[in-house]
Motif scaffolding. Structure first.
Motif, short mmCIF file in Angstrom:
data_model
loop_
_atom_site.label_atom_id
_atom_site.label_comp_id
_atom_site.label_asym_id
_atom_site.label_seq_id
_atom_site.Cartn_x
_atom_site.Cartn_y
_atom_site.Cartn_z
N LEU A 179 0.72 -1.30 -0.08
CA LEU A 179 0.04 -0.14 0.09
C LEU A 179 0.84 1.29 0.04
O LEU A 179 1.81 1.14 0.70
N THR A 180 0.30 2.27 -0.67
CA THR A 180 1.15 3.59 -0.61
C THR A 180 1.29 4.12 0.64
O THR A 180 0.22 3.98 1.42
N THR A 181 2.15 4.93 0.90
CA THR A 181 2.40 5.77 2.28
C THR A 181 2.18 7.18 1.75
O THR A 181 2.28 8.04 2.70
N ASN A 182 1.77 7.48 0.74
CA ASN A 182 1.63 8.87 -0.03
C ASN A 182 0.56 8.98 -0.94
O ASN A 182 0.54 9.01 -2.25
N LYS A 183 -0.84 9.08 0.01
CA LYS A 183 -1.87 9.02 -1.09
C LYS A 183 -2.01 10.33 -2.01
O LYS A 183 -1.96 11.42 -1.23
N LYS A 184 -2.60 10.22 -2.96
CA LYS A 184 -2.80 11.34 -3.85
C LYS A 184 -4.14 12.14 -3.48
O LYS A 184 -4.85 11.58 -2.74
N GLN A 185 -4.26 13.52 -3.68
CA GLN A 185 -5.27 14.18 -3.51
C GLN A 185 -6.23 14.00 -4.64
O GLN A 185 -6.04 13.73 -5.70
N LYS A 186 -7.56 13.73 -4.39
CA LYS A 186 -8.71 13.26 -5.31
C LYS A 186 -9.08 14.55 -6.11
O LYS A 186 -8.89 15.41 -5.44
N PRO A 187 -9.34 14.44 -7.69
CA PRO A 187 -9.67 15.28 -8.31
C PRO A 187 -11.05 15.77 -8.02
O PRO A 187 -11.94 15.10 -7.54
N ASP A 188 -11.12 16.91 -8.47
CA ASP A 188 -12.63 17.52 -8.67
C ASP A 188 -13.59 16.61 -9.70
O ASP A 188 -13.10 16.41 -10.70
N LEU A 189 -14.66 16.01 -8.88
CA LEU A 189 -15.52 15.02 -9.41
C LEU A 189 -16.18 15.73 -10.78
O LEU A 189 -16.51 15.05 -11.49
N ASN A 190 -16.12 17.18 -10.75
CA ASN A 190 -17.03 17.74 -11.80
C ASN A 190 -16.17 18.41 -12.86
O ASN A 190 -16.57 18.91 -13.96
N ASN A 191 -14.82 17.93 -12.88
CA ASN A 191 -13.80 18.25 -13.74
C ASN A 191 -12.90 16.96 -14.08
O ASN A 191 -11.84 17.14 -14.15
N LEU A 192 -13.48 15.89 -14.26
CA LEU A 192 -12.66 14.62 -14.25
C LEU A 192 -12.09 14.51 -15.80
O LEU A 192 -10.88 13.92 -15.81
N GLY A 193 -12.86 14.71 -16.79
CA GLY A 193 -12.51 14.38 -18.22
C GLY A 193 -12.22 13.02 -18.55
O GLY A 193 -13.01 12.23 -17.62
N PHE A 194 -11.47 12.57 -19.26
CA PHE A 194 -11.07 11.02 -19.74
C PHE A 194 -9.76 10.81 -19.49
O PHE A 194 -8.85 11.36 -20.09
N GLY A 195 -9.31 9.91 -18.71
CA GLY A 195 -8.08 9.40 -18.51
C GLY A 195 -6.86 10.53 -18.09
O GLY A 195 -5.73 10.42 -18.59
N ARG A 196 -7.24 11.60 -17.44
CA ARG A 196 -6.40 12.50 -16.88
C ARG A 196 -5.77 12.20 -15.47
O ARG A 196 -4.73 12.79 -15.11
N PHE A 197 -6.62 11.55 -14.62
CA PHE A 197 -6.22 11.10 -13.27
C PHE A 197 -5.99 9.84 -12.92
O PHE A 197 -6.82 8.86 -13.66
N PHE A 198 -5.06 9.24 -12.09
CA PHE A 198 -4.81 8.03 -12.00
C PHE A 198 -4.70 7.75 -10.29
O PHE A 198 -4.25 8.61 -9.54
N THR A 199 -5.29 6.45 -9.85
CA THR A 199 -5.39 6.20 -8.54
C THR A 199 -4.07 5.84 -7.83
O THR A 199 -2.96 5.95 -8.56
N ASP A 200 -4.35 5.55 -6.79
CA ASP A 200 -2.77 5.52 -5.84
C ASP A 200 -2.14 4.16 -6.02
O ASP A 200 -0.95 3.78 -5.70
#
Length: 354
Positions: free
Chosen positions: A8-29
């Motif tokens: 498991l990661t020790t440095n979790k990412k900040q979640k993106p704005d759900l109203n501005n996700l687009g497609f394939g721009r953000f990736f999980t931990d």
């Protein structure tokens, strides 16, 4: 349960704005990785923190495009269940692509279990707003550092996850399509039926030309005669003519889309006539002039359905259903979306609940 090591990661990412996700721009931990060596086979399945891949500059994926991929989604229902849509079909198709690209077959049971565990680890990344989902990208790359033109002896199978927004920000609307009469996407005996990166790279020029003309996508004709309809953009295509829905028959150069297959099953269940056969651009033009061309739409994982309001063939503009969404198109979209997000009963046993 198949044992898959998890770090498991020790440095979790900040979640993106759900109203501005687009497609394939953000990736999980996290991501899943599985290695292959000729003397060991596929080995060391593991879930690790999302990170860059380190590859030798001579890795064959860079030079000879020995790579395949898939695309599917996970959905969060209103009552917070997580549903996967037909993942077994994706891994079966991945192995079909593997065979064509001389890549060793993966264990489909292992791949499915790995996907379930990966999605469970990053469950809190699945967006909850209507129309959103968690896009899943499994892919295999040849990592063998050798410039000889031959099949690699080392590979990596990787899965990454991306929260994505609704494909249609302003609601589902018909698109305008340019029929390509010079470039081709695939040819008989080629790799058109495999989901490999080269097919998409070869389509970019046609897409660029269509965009310059003000069209959203390209309709591809067959690579031999340039007469018969094959795909639209990166989607399969359907036409409703005189009450019958027609889609090009799989011929070795058309990708066997999982959404395509789902639409065919839905049409049959709804008692709507559907045919898989060769259909020429001339037949479509003739149906238009006779008033028989009623609807047209593309199908694929990202959009589910993309209604077509206009085709441009040579110097003629073919307006379909007054550039409005057809009744069958809307029904198919609403039904499949409802099954995928759990708001409609799954009569086909397509979904897997985590």
């Amino acid at each position: 349960m198949i044992e898959i090591k998890t770090e498991l990661t020790t440095n979790k990412k900040q979640k993106p704005d759900l109203n501005n996700l687009g497609f394939g721009r953000f990736f999980t931990d996290h991501m899943f990785v599985l290695d292959y060596k000729e003397d060991k086979g596929w080995h060391d399945p593991r879930i690790i923190p999302y990170q860059p891949i380190s590859l030798d500059p001579a890795a064959k994926v860079f030079h000879y495009s020995q790579t395949v991929f898939e695309g599917l989604k996970a959905y969060l229902t209103v009552d917070k269940r997580v549903l996967l849509f037909r993942p077994e079909s994706n891994f079966k198709r991945l192995n079909v692509s593997n065979e064509r690209l001389c890549i060793p077959a993966i264990n489909e049971e292992l791949a499915l279990e790995a996907l379930k565990q990966l999605v469970a680890v990053d469950r809190d990344w699945i967006p909850s707003t209507p129309g959103t989902s968690l896009y899943i990208r499994p892919f295999i790359i040849a990592t063998d550092p050798c410039l000889g033109v031959s099949s690699a002896k080392q590979f990596q199978f990787i899965m990454i996850l991306s929260p994505v927004g609704s494909y249609y920000k302003d609601g589902i609307k018909p698109v305008r399509i340019l029929v390509e009469d010079y470039y081709v996407r695939a040819a008989p005996g080629g790799t058109g039926a495999a989901k490999t990166g080269g097919n998409y790279a070869s389509s970019l020029k046609g897409q660029e030309m269509a965009s310059k003309d003000g069209y959203e996508q390209t309709l591809w004709l067959d690579g031999k005669e340039k007469r018969y309809v094959e795909e639209v953009g990166s989607m399969n295509i359907f036409f409703k003519i005189n009450g019958t829905v027609i889609t090009p028959a799989l011929n070795g150069s058309i990708l066997p889309g999982i959404t395509r297959d789902s639409m065919i099953q839905l049409l049959k269940a709804k008692k709507i006539a559907v045919e898989e056969r060769r259909i020429s651009i001339n037949e479509i033009v003739e149906a238009y002039h006779n008033g028989a061309l009623e609807e047209a739409f593309g199908t694929g994982t990202a959009a589910v359905i993309s209604p077509i309001g206009e085709l441009k063939w040579l110097d003629e503009k073919i307006i379909i259903n007054n550039s409005e969404i057809g009744e069958v198109t809307q029904m198919l979209y609403d039904t499949l979306i409802g099954i995928q997000n759990g708001s409609l009963k799954d009569e086909f046993s397509w979904t897997i609940m985590l």
